[in-house]
Design an enzyme around this catalytic site. Structure first.
Site, PDB file in Angstrom:
ATOM      1  N   GLU A 195      23.803 -33.838  21.400  1.00  0.00           N
ATOM      2  CA  GLU A 195      23.241 -33.425  20.111  1.00  0.00           C
ATOM      3  C   GLU A 195      23.117 -34.622  19.190  1.00  0.00           C
ATOM      4  OE1 GLU A 195      23.291 -31.915  15.907  1.00  0.00           O
ATOM      5  OE2 GLU A 195      24.651 -33.300  16.897  1.00  0.00           O
ATOM      6  N   ASP A 243      28.053 -25.636  13.422  1.00  0.00           N
ATOM      7  CA  ASP A 243      27.995 -27.104  13.366  1.00  0.00           C
ATOM      8  C   ASP A 243      27.611 -27.637  12.000  1.00  0.00           C
ATOM      9  OD1 ASP A 243      28.032 -29.736  14.235  1.00  0.00           O
ATOM     10  OD2 ASP A 243      25.984 -29.667  15.007  1.00  0.00           O
ATOM     11  N   ASP A 297      29.274 -32.955  22.632  1.00  0.00           N
ATOM     12  CA  ASP A 297      29.413 -34.401  22.465  1.00  0.00           C
ATOM     13  C   ASP A 297      29.892 -34.759  21.065  1.00  0.00           C
ATOM     14  OD1 ASP A 297      26.827 -33.476  21.546  1.00  0.00           O
ATOM     15  OD2 ASP A 297      26.218 -35.565  21.313  1.00  0.00           O
ATOM     16  N   HIS A 357      28.013 -28.036  19.907  1.00  0.00           N
ATOM     17  CA  HIS A 357      27.748 -29.132  20.853  1.00  0.00           C
ATOM     18  C   HIS A 357      29.034 -29.788  21.347  1.00  0.00           C
ATOM     19  CE1 HIS A 357      28.179 -32.470  17.850  1.00  0.00           C
ATOM     20  NE2 HIS A 357      27.617 -31.627  16.999  1.00  0.00           N
TER      21      HIS A 357
HETATM   22 ZN   LIG Z   1      27.604 -31.830  14.900  1.00  0.00          ZN
END
Ligand SMILES: [Zn+2]
Length: 394
Positions: free
Chosen positions: A154, A178, A93, A91
């Protein structure tokens, strides 16, 4: 296995953390990635998730000045036709802004000066993927179709992944970069999360003149709360009531309290059971004091549970071994884009990129983990090609 260029990887990571990209302000990051991905031979598309998200939030005021972006879907055609198309995701962000970040490396660990978050969540994941794309390009490594998806928002509830058109993805399975743990830990299970709100209606009265005419919503909440077991219920279940609001003045019997909480479990029956227990606790508490209550629940995301017999786990394991790591399958208590992809029918695991203490100013990532995350991705790409029965050039 081809070598990871550590300096290039770290430099690119440091360059990306300088780009401020809190949720719904990913424009600059998206533009940077579009350029990088194009130079690495990817075709990049951007969807309308950013605009759609602002619209669902019901407020387009200032939308022209908010530097939002959509999800990026980047594709690179495979050189090995028979290899399965693979999804890699991260992600764009960060949980909050890191404007003015001062990152430095000490003893092989990248951290900030303690004034901002670093942004390794999830730019470490993005850096690992871009490094691999570059290694593939410069060494002309054989690979199947690659789908890189970089999501927005996210951190505000998996919103980018939720709004992404998953039907358009061709990948049969995927890897989300992530997870906080070390790169050898493959996250194959995550809970379903249900958030709930409880509204307790009492009756206001003067606390000194006629308290007997009042019904205290605070008393009802207290009774109810005393019966709710919070924290870790068992190995796969947690309960938390995280917000309570109510009351205005000390001389008014409080007539309204609101509580918000969540239950997470990898076991759906346990999840319903905990919700039922909370409901019962507040029903009995309200009956005791003569209050009334309403409870509303909403599923935030659904969980997944993969095992070592799932192909996606096997490929992650093989990739990790190629990278010289000893893979382990583990569950994680949090949700991520991985939940959304699994729910959409694309089996995905979440891979560690080595970021630790994310969402705090103490966030850090070790250079060794960054390098290993890249090696793991390379190992996965190689494994997918091998599984297609093609010759890998070493
Ligand atoms: Zn994350």
């Amino acid at each position: 296995m081809a070598d990871v260029n550590e300096k290039r990887l770290v430099d690119r990571f440091l360059q990306m953390v300088q780009i401020d990209s809190p949720s719904s302000h990913e424009r600059e990051m998206a533009d940077y990635l579009k350029k990088e991905l194009a130079s690495l031979g990817f075709e990049v598309a951007e969807d309308d998730a950013g605009r759609d998200l602002l619209q669902t939030l019901g407020d387009m005021r200032g939308a022209e000045t908010i530097r939002f972006a959509g999800n990026l879907i980047a594709r690179k055609k495979g050189t090995v036709q028979e290899a399965s198309p693979v999804l890699f995701a991260a992600h764009m962000d960060t949980v909050v802004s890191n404007k003015g970040v001062k990152a430095s490396i000490q003893d092989g660990v990248i951290r900030t000066d303690g004034r901002t978050i670093l942004g390794a969540d999830d730019k470490a994941g993005i850096a690992a993927l871009l490094e691999v794309a570059q290694i593939i390009q410069e060494n002309r490594l054989p690979h199947g179709d690659l789908e890189f998806v970089f999501t927005i928002a996210e951190e505000t509830g998996l919103n980018g992944a939720r709004l992404l058109d998953k039907k358009n993805l061709r990948a049969k399975f995927g890897f989300v970069m992530d997870s906080g743990g070390p790169p050898n830990v493959v996250i194959g299970a995550s809970p379903t999360e249900i958030d709930f709100s409880i509204k307790i209606y009492g009756k206001a009265a003067h606390s000194g003149v006629n308290p007997e005419d009042g019904v205290s919503a605070i008393a009802a909440a207290g009774h109810g709360l005393s019966k709710v077991q919070m924290g870790r219920i068992d190995e796969e279940t947690t309960v938390n009531i995280g917000v309570i609001k109510g009351g205005e003045k000390t001389n008014i019997v409080c007539d309204y309290v609101e509580l918000w909480g969540e239950v997470r479990s990898r076991n759906k029956e346990k999840l319903s059971w905990e919700i039922a227990k909370i409901q019962t606790a507040f029903a009995m508490a309200c009956e005791k004091v003569g209050a009334r209550f309403e409870m509303e629940e909403q599923q935030i995301y659904s969980g997944f549970q993969l095992t070592e017999s799932d192909e996606v786990v096997q490929i992650a394991f093989e990739g990790a071994r190629k990278a010289g790591m000893n893979p382990q399958l583990a569950p994680r208590g949090g949700g991520s884009d991985t939940n959304i992809f699994n729910a959409a029918g694309i089996p995905c695991v979440n891979l560690g990129v080595g970021a630790s203490k994310d969402h705090t100013v103490e966030e850090s990532v070790s250079v060794k983990d960054l390098v290993q995350a890249s090696q793991l991705v390379l190992g996965i790409v190689e494994t997918v090609v091998e599984r297609a029965g093609a010759e890998v050039h070493r």
